[in-house]
Enzyme design. Structure first.
Site, PDB file in Angstrom:
ATOM      1  N   ASN A  40      35.758  39.980 134.163  1.00  0.00           N
ATOM      2  CA  ASN A  40      37.109  39.410 134.143  1.00  0.00           C
ATOM      3  C   ASN A  40      37.124  38.206 133.208  1.00  0.00           C
ATOM      4  O   ASN A  40      36.102  37.842 132.640  1.00  0.00           O
ATOM      5  CB  ASN A  40      37.559  39.043 135.565  1.00  0.00           C
ATOM      6  CG  ASN A  40      36.631  38.031 136.193  1.00  0.00           C
ATOM      7  OD1 ASN A  40      36.518  36.909 135.732  1.00  0.00           O
ATOM      8  ND2 ASN A  40      35.925  38.442 137.252  1.00  0.00           N
ATOM      9  N   ILE A  65      31.747  37.026 149.493  1.00  0.00           N
ATOM     10  CA  ILE A  65      30.750  35.966 149.696  1.00  0.00           C
ATOM     11  C   ILE A  65      31.355  34.803 150.479  1.00  0.00           C
ATOM     12  O   ILE A  65      30.752  34.289 151.432  1.00  0.00           O
ATOM     13  CB  ILE A  65      30.200  35.493 148.329  1.00  0.00           C
ATOM     14  CG1 ILE A  65      29.707  36.705 147.531  1.00  0.00           C
ATOM     15  CG2 ILE A  65      29.080  34.480 148.507  1.00  0.00           C
ATOM     16  CD1 ILE A  65      29.484  36.436 146.060  1.00  0.00           C
ATOM     17  N   LYS A 100      39.967  34.627 155.365  1.00  0.00           N
ATOM     18  CA  LYS A 100      38.580  34.359 154.968  1.00  0.00           C
ATOM     19  C   LYS A 100      37.897  33.380 155.917  1.00  0.00           C
ATOM     20  O   LYS A 100      36.683  33.231 155.876  1.00  0.00           O
ATOM     21  CB  LYS A 100      38.543  33.804 153.550  1.00  0.00           C
ATOM     22  CG  LYS A 100      39.239  34.698 152.531  1.00  0.00           C
ATOM     23  CD  LYS A 100      38.314  35.121 151.448  1.00  0.00           C
ATOM     24  CE  LYS A 100      39.067  35.921 150.388  1.00  0.00           C
ATOM     25  NZ  LYS A 100      38.168  36.524 149.412  1.00  0.00           N
ATOM     26  N   LYS A 120      22.813  55.168 128.285  1.00  0.00           N
ATOM     27  CA  LYS A 120      24.154  54.900 127.753  1.00  0.00           C
ATOM     28  C   LYS A 120      25.016  56.160 127.841  1.00  0.00           C
ATOM     29  O   LYS A 120      24.598  57.242 127.388  1.00  0.00           O
ATOM     30  CB  LYS A 120      24.031  54.436 126.303  1.00  0.00           C
ATOM     31  CG  LYS A 120      25.350  53.949 125.754  1.00  0.00           C
ATOM     32  CD  LYS A 120      25.240  53.521 124.310  1.00  0.00           C
ATOM     33  CE  LYS A 120      26.641  53.278 123.767  1.00  0.00           C
ATOM     34  NZ  LYS A 120      26.679  53.380 122.320  1.00  0.00           N
ATOM     35  N   LYS A 150      45.226  33.857 152.870  1.00  0.00           N
ATOM     36  CA  LYS A 150      43.801  33.978 152.517  1.00  0.00           C
ATOM     37  C   LYS A 150      42.950  32.990 153.308  1.00  0.00           C
ATOM     38  O   LYS A 150      41.828  33.297 153.701  1.00  0.00           O
ATOM     39  CB  LYS A 150      43.659  33.736 151.010  1.00  0.00           C
ATOM     40  CG  LYS A 150      42.365  34.236 150.435  1.00  0.00           C
ATOM     41  CD  LYS A 150      42.434  34.330 148.926  1.00  0.00           C
ATOM     42  CE  LYS A 150      43.250  35.538 148.487  1.00  0.00           C
ATOM     43  NZ  LYS A 150      43.305  35.692 147.040  1.00  0.00           N
TER      44      LYS A 150
END
Ligand code: C5P
Length: 267
Positions: free
Chosen positions: A65, A163, A199, A143, A195
């Site tokens: 990202n 995590i 979490k 590959k 969240k």
């Protein structure tokens, strides 16, 4: 530092020469050492995750990202400057890791979880990494090649460990303060508040990463700090200033463990 005396490029003699690099480094080291000697986080261990993760597809390709690792690196630096011992678990980030912290380089989300577990216990843990949600389960050992059929390869995915949620839910060795980030593109505050609960962390640092804001990969951040006590909007600031303010809040919370649930203090 300096200037040193001696012959100069302009032909004159006297004070005006650049000090020797070693002398400059020694002066910097002494200044940092003096600043750390009585910082509010002296004797505290703070864990910071940062950067993107890379999830391999084959030996030369991966999914990643746009996280630059800038906010995480700035945070590690700010915590270090308040005297903390910082473990900096970083994915392959564009931003160089700061000096004076224990750098643990990782590649995948699963590596990051293992490194975080190995780094505990910590007084506080701040999860600034942009961890990939999924990894490819059918990674090719060689590959991948086009086979002439025009059909793309079928990648299969499995969810990565969360995590932050894992550490926030620990019974043993849960850091006194667990802080997550929430990069959202819409309804930032509502998503971030949800969240926080989902979490199980103490604070969420929420930011709007819609492309128009230029925040992801840019030098500035506009965050909302969310805790059980409510939401606090900070102005748009350079990422290192956001880091300094957040580090100061961490120091204040660790000074008063009973208040860890509330950001409090001044921004
Ligand atoms: O669920 P989402 O990815 O939006 O949550 C963001 C927060 O959770 C960040 O603090 C990020 O570092 C953390 N996270 C994590 N492990 C994951 C996914 C997110 O620690 N697998």
């Amino acid at each position: 530092v300096g200037p040193d005396s001696g012959d100069m490029a302009c032909g004159e003699h006297g004070p005006g020469r650049l000090a020797e690099p070693r002398a400059i480094l020694a002066a910097i080291g002494a200044a940092i050492g003096a600043a750390l000697a009585d910082g509010p986080l002296k004797g505290r261990h703070v864990l910071v995750t940062s950067g993107p993760t890379h999830e391999p597809i084959d030996p030369v390709r991966y999914i990643a990202n746009r996280s630059s690792g800038q906010q995480g690196a700035a945070l590690a630096e700010a915590l270090r400057d308040l005297g903390a011992r910082v473990t900096f678990v970083t994915g392959p980030a564009r931003e160089p890791s700061p000096g004076g912290v224990d750098v643990v380089p990782v590649v995948t989300a699963r590596d990051m979880l293992a490194a975080v577990q190995a780094a505990l216990p910590a007084d506080a843990a701040i999860f600034a990494a942009a961890v990939a949600d999924w990894h490819v389960t059918n990674v090719s050992g060689s590959k991948m090649k086009k086979d002439g059929s025009g059909r793309p390869p079928a990648l299969e995915f499995a969810e990565n460990p969360d995590i932050l949620a894992h550490v926030a839910g620990l019974k043993k060795d849960r850091p006194a303060l667990v802080v997550g980030f929430a990069a959202e593109t819409d309804d930032v505050e509502a998503h971030a508040a949800a969240k926080l609960v989902r979490k199980g962390c103490d604070w969420i640092v929420a930011n709007d990463v819609s492309p128009a804001t230029g925040i992801m990969g840019g030098g500035e951040n506009a965050v909302t700090l969310i805790s059980a006590a409510g939401a606090e909007n900070w102005p748009r600031l350079p990422k290192d200033e956001v880091a300094r303010r957040l580090a100061a809040r961490v120091a204040a919370a660790l000074r008063k463990p009973a208040d860890a649930g509330a950001p409090g203090g001044d921004a």
